[in-house]
Design a protein around this motif. Structure first.
Motif, PDB file in Angstrom:
ATOM      1  N   THR A  48       0.824  -1.171  -0.144  1.00  0.00           N
ATOM      2  CA  THR A  48      -0.147  -0.057   0.068  1.00  0.00           C
ATOM      3  C   THR A  48       1.069   1.163   0.088  1.00  0.00           C
ATOM      4  OG1 THR A  48      -1.656  -1.337   1.191  1.00  0.00           O
ATOM      5  CG2 THR A  48      -1.932   0.906   1.085  1.00  0.00           C
ATOM      6  N   PHE A  49       1.894   1.174   0.711  1.00  0.00           N
ATOM      7  CA  PHE A  49       2.952   2.284   0.683  1.00  0.00           C
ATOM      8  C   PHE A  49       3.422   2.435  -0.513  1.00  0.00           C
ATOM      9  CE2 PHE A  49       7.467   3.973   1.413  1.00  0.00           C
ATOM     10  CZ  PHE A  49       6.917   5.090   1.770  1.00  0.00           C
ATOM     11  N   ILE A  50       3.976   1.605  -1.281  1.00  0.00           N
ATOM     12  CA  ILE A  50       4.463   1.678  -2.599  1.00  0.00           C
ATOM     13  C   ILE A  50       3.564   2.289  -3.654  1.00  0.00           C
ATOM     14  CG2 ILE A  50       5.581   0.442  -4.506  1.00  0.00           C
ATOM     15  CD1 ILE A  50       7.623   0.891  -2.284  1.00  0.00           C
ATOM     16  N   ASN A  51       2.403   1.461  -3.691  1.00  0.00           N
ATOM     17  CA  ASN A  51       1.329   1.856  -4.789  1.00  0.00           C
ATOM     18  C   ASN A  51       0.708   3.159  -4.386  1.00  0.00           C
ATOM     19  OD1 ASN A  51       1.577  -0.281  -6.240  1.00  0.00           O
ATOM     20  ND2 ASN A  51       0.424  -1.454  -5.189  1.00  0.00           N
ATOM     21  N   CYS A  52       0.355   3.638  -3.068  1.00  0.00           N
ATOM     22  CA  CYS A  52      -0.464   5.005  -2.725  1.00  0.00           C
ATOM     23  C   CYS A  52       0.510   5.915  -2.609  1.00  0.00           C
ATOM     24  CB  CYS A  52      -1.248   4.577  -1.692  1.00  0.00           C
ATOM     25  SG  CYS A  52      -2.492   5.547  -1.358  1.00  0.00           S
ATOM     26  N   GLY A  53       1.418   5.914  -1.600  1.00  0.00           N
ATOM     27  CA  GLY A  53       2.662   6.769  -1.091  1.00  0.00           C
ATOM     28  C   GLY A  53       3.472   7.222  -2.123  1.00  0.00           C
ATOM     29  N   LEU A  54       4.404   6.347  -2.331  1.00  0.00           N
ATOM     30  CA  LEU A  54       5.620   6.773  -3.199  1.00  0.00           C
ATOM     31  C   LEU A  54       5.081   6.894  -4.581  1.00  0.00           C
ATOM     32  CD1 LEU A  54       8.457   4.377  -2.010  1.00  0.00           C
ATOM     33  CD2 LEU A  54       7.926   6.786  -1.403  1.00  0.00           C
ATOM     34  N   LEU A  59       4.595  10.736  -9.106  1.00  0.00           N
ATOM     35  CA  LEU A  59       4.116  11.260 -10.460  1.00  0.00           C
ATOM     36  C   LEU A  59       3.397  12.648 -10.239  1.00  0.00           C
ATOM     37  CD1 LEU A  59       3.240  10.400 -13.092  1.00  0.00           C
ATOM     38  CD2 LEU A  59       0.885   9.530 -12.070  1.00  0.00           C
ATOM     39  N   THR A  60       2.932  13.123  -9.068  1.00  0.00           N
ATOM     40  CA  THR A  60       2.528  14.587  -8.875  1.00  0.00           C
ATOM     41  C   THR A  60       3.645  15.519  -8.778  1.00  0.00           C
ATOM     42  OG1 THR A  60       0.454  13.728  -7.814  1.00  0.00           O
ATOM     43  CG2 THR A  60       1.222  15.877  -7.469  1.00  0.00           C
ATOM     44  N   GLN A  95      -2.808  21.938 -14.737  1.00  0.00           N
ATOM     45  CA  GLN A  95      -2.857  21.178 -13.226  1.00  0.00           C
ATOM     46  C   GLN A  95      -2.081  20.025 -13.444  1.00  0.00           C
ATOM     47  OE1 GLN A  95      -5.104  22.308 -10.877  1.00  0.00           O
ATOM     48  NE2 GLN A  95      -5.532  23.962 -12.184  1.00  0.00           N
ATOM     49  N   PRO A  96      -1.190  19.875 -12.223  1.00  0.00           N
ATOM     50  CA  PRO A  96      -0.597  18.724 -11.858  1.00  0.00           C
ATOM     51  C   PRO A  96      -1.335  17.461 -12.176  1.00  0.00           C
ATOM     52  CG  PRO A  96      -0.515  20.019 -10.000  1.00  0.00           C
ATOM     53  CD  PRO A  96      -1.299  20.821 -10.963  1.00  0.00           C
ATOM     54  N   TYR A  97      -0.777  16.459 -12.757  1.00  0.00           N
ATOM     55  CA  TYR A  97      -1.390  14.917 -12.682  1.00  0.00           C
ATOM     56  C   TYR A  97      -1.473  14.305 -11.610  1.00  0.00           C
ATOM     57  CZ  TYR A  97      -2.932  10.413 -14.434  1.00  0.00           C
ATOM     58  OH  TYR A  97      -3.189   9.253 -14.364  1.00  0.00           O
ATOM     59  N   GLU A  98      -2.474  13.746 -10.981  1.00  0.00           N
ATOM     60  CA  GLU A  98      -2.543  13.178  -9.754  1.00  0.00           C
ATOM     61  C   GLU A  98      -3.185  11.715 -10.158  1.00  0.00           C
ATOM     62  OE1 GLU A  98      -3.607  15.733  -6.022  1.00  0.00           O
ATOM     63  OE2 GLU A  98      -5.316  15.234  -7.159  1.00  0.00           O
ATOM     64  N   MET A  99      -2.565  10.549  -9.720  1.00  0.00           N
ATOM     65  CA  MET A  99      -2.972   9.253  -9.831  1.00  0.00           C
ATOM     66  C   MET A  99      -4.196   9.019  -9.074  1.00  0.00           C
ATOM     67  SD  MET A  99      -0.783   5.815 -10.061  1.00  0.00           S
ATOM     68  CE  MET A  99      -0.221   5.760  -8.414  1.00  0.00           C
ATOM     69  N   LYS A 100      -5.093   8.762  -9.525  1.00  0.00           N
ATOM     70  CA  LYS A 100      -6.489   8.410  -8.450  1.00  0.00           C
ATOM     71  C   LYS A 100      -6.766   7.087  -8.465  1.00  0.00           C
ATOM     72  CE  LYS A 100      -8.003  13.044  -8.937  1.00  0.00           C
ATOM     73  NZ  LYS A 100      -9.148  14.010  -8.861  1.00  0.00           N
ATOM     74  N   ALA A 101      -7.635   6.606  -7.357  1.00  0.00           N
ATOM     75  CA  ALA A 101      -8.013   5.544  -7.240  1.00  0.00           C
ATOM     76  C   ALA A 101      -9.435   5.498  -7.481  1.00  0.00           C
ATOM     77  CB  ALA A 101      -7.792   4.889  -5.584  1.00  0.00           C
ATOM     78  N   GLY A 102      -9.927   4.706  -8.476  1.00  0.00           N
ATOM     79  CA  GLY A 102     -11.302   4.729  -8.869  1.00  0.00           C
ATOM     80  C   GLY A 102     -11.553   6.009  -9.492  1.00  0.00           C
ATOM     81  N   GLY A 103     -10.743   6.875  -9.882  1.00  0.00           N
ATOM     82  CA  GLY A 103     -10.896   8.095 -10.497  1.00  0.00           C
ATOM     83  C   GLY A 103     -11.447   9.104  -9.627  1.00  0.00           C
ATOM     84  N   VAL A 104     -11.520   8.756  -8.310  1.00  0.00           N
ATOM     85  CA  VAL A 104     -12.029   9.748  -7.208  1.00  0.00           C
ATOM     86  C   VAL A 104     -10.968  10.216  -6.048  1.00  0.00           C
ATOM     87  CG1 VAL A 104     -13.764   9.810  -5.218  1.00  0.00           C
ATOM     88  CG2 VAL A 104     -14.124   8.438  -7.236  1.00  0.00           C
ATOM     89  N   PRO A 106      -7.264  10.699  -4.555  1.00  0.00           N
ATOM     90  CA  PRO A 106      -5.821  10.773  -5.091  1.00  0.00           C
ATOM     91  C   PRO A 106      -4.904   9.895  -4.356  1.00  0.00           C
ATOM     92  CG  PRO A 106      -6.532  12.793  -3.871  1.00  0.00           C
ATOM     93  CD  PRO A 106      -7.686  11.938  -4.136  1.00  0.00           C
ATOM     94  N   MET A 107      -4.122   9.329  -4.941  1.00  0.00           N
ATOM     95  CA  MET A 107      -3.059   8.464  -4.255  1.00  0.00           C
ATOM     96  C   MET A 107      -1.891   8.982  -3.940  1.00  0.00           C
ATOM     97  SD  MET A 107      -4.022   4.844  -6.542  1.00  0.00           S
ATOM     98  CE  MET A 107      -2.798   3.871  -5.392  1.00  0.00           C
ATOM     99  N   ASN A 108      -1.621   9.366  -2.767  1.00  0.00           N
ATOM    100  CA  ASN A 108      -0.670  10.239  -2.295  1.00  0.00           C
ATOM    101  C   ASN A 108      -0.229   9.769  -0.835  1.00  0.00           C
ATOM    102  OD1 ASN A 108      -2.467  11.560  -0.916  1.00  0.00           O
ATOM    103  ND2 ASN A 108      -2.483  13.301  -2.503  1.00  0.00           N
ATOM    104  N   MET A 109       0.541  10.328  -0.405  1.00  0.00           N
ATOM    105  CA  MET A 109       1.224  10.122   1.110  1.00  0.00           C
ATOM    106  C   MET A 109       0.013  10.201   2.014  1.00  0.00           C
ATOM    107  SD  MET A 109       3.779   8.384   1.001  1.00  0.00           S
ATOM    108  CE  MET A 109       4.490   8.682   2.604  1.00  0.00           C
TER     109      MET A 109
END
Length: 130
Positions: A48-54, A59-60, A95-104, A106-109
């Motif tokens: 979860t830390f690798i995929n969501c956090g790092l 990417l952002t 706008q900076p790109y954010e990877m999102k889970a389910g399009g809703v 944002p996946m970040n720290m």
């Protein structure tokens, strides 16, 4: 330090600290179930830390970096066709790109931190229900 020592130290923690003594893997003296529990827990948190956090945060950050670097390009030296493409691209990445889970979400720290906090809260709720 052996796994028996780790289990002994985990059992000696105050009950209110992590409510960890309620875990069934820690109630038994089976070193295999304790090892499996700790490995699976570590793998899930790490994944979860690798995929969501790092990855999401990096990417952002890279997206913001591209936007800043585009600002300093000498676009006035481009051909008319390349200027149009440049301005179109620059407009698209304002706008900076954010990877999102389910399009809703944002996946970040921050999201990773929220997931860990919620998981701990749900774990404690389930322990009080038993």
């Amino acid at each position: 330090m052996s796994l028996h020592m780790v289990a002994k130290h985990l059992r000696q923690l105050p009950p209110h600290l992590f409510e960890i003594e309620h875990c069934s893997a820690l109630k038994t003296n089976d070193i295999g179930s304790l090892t499996t529990f700790l490995l699976l827990l570590s793998a899930e948190v790490f994944g979860t830390f690798i995929n969501c956090g790092l990855i999401g945060s990096e990417l952002t950050a890279q997206s913001k970096d591209v936007t800043e670097k585009l600002y300093f390009i000498e676009w006035y030296n481009f051909s008319v066709k390349n200027r149009r493409m440049f301005f179109t691209f620059q407009t698209a990445i304002t706008q900076p790109y954010e990877m999102k889970a389910g399009g809703v979400t944002p996946m970040n720290m921050e999201t990773f931190s929220d997931i860990i906090k919620s998981s701990y809260s749900f774990f404690n709720i389930l322990q009080t229900v038993e």
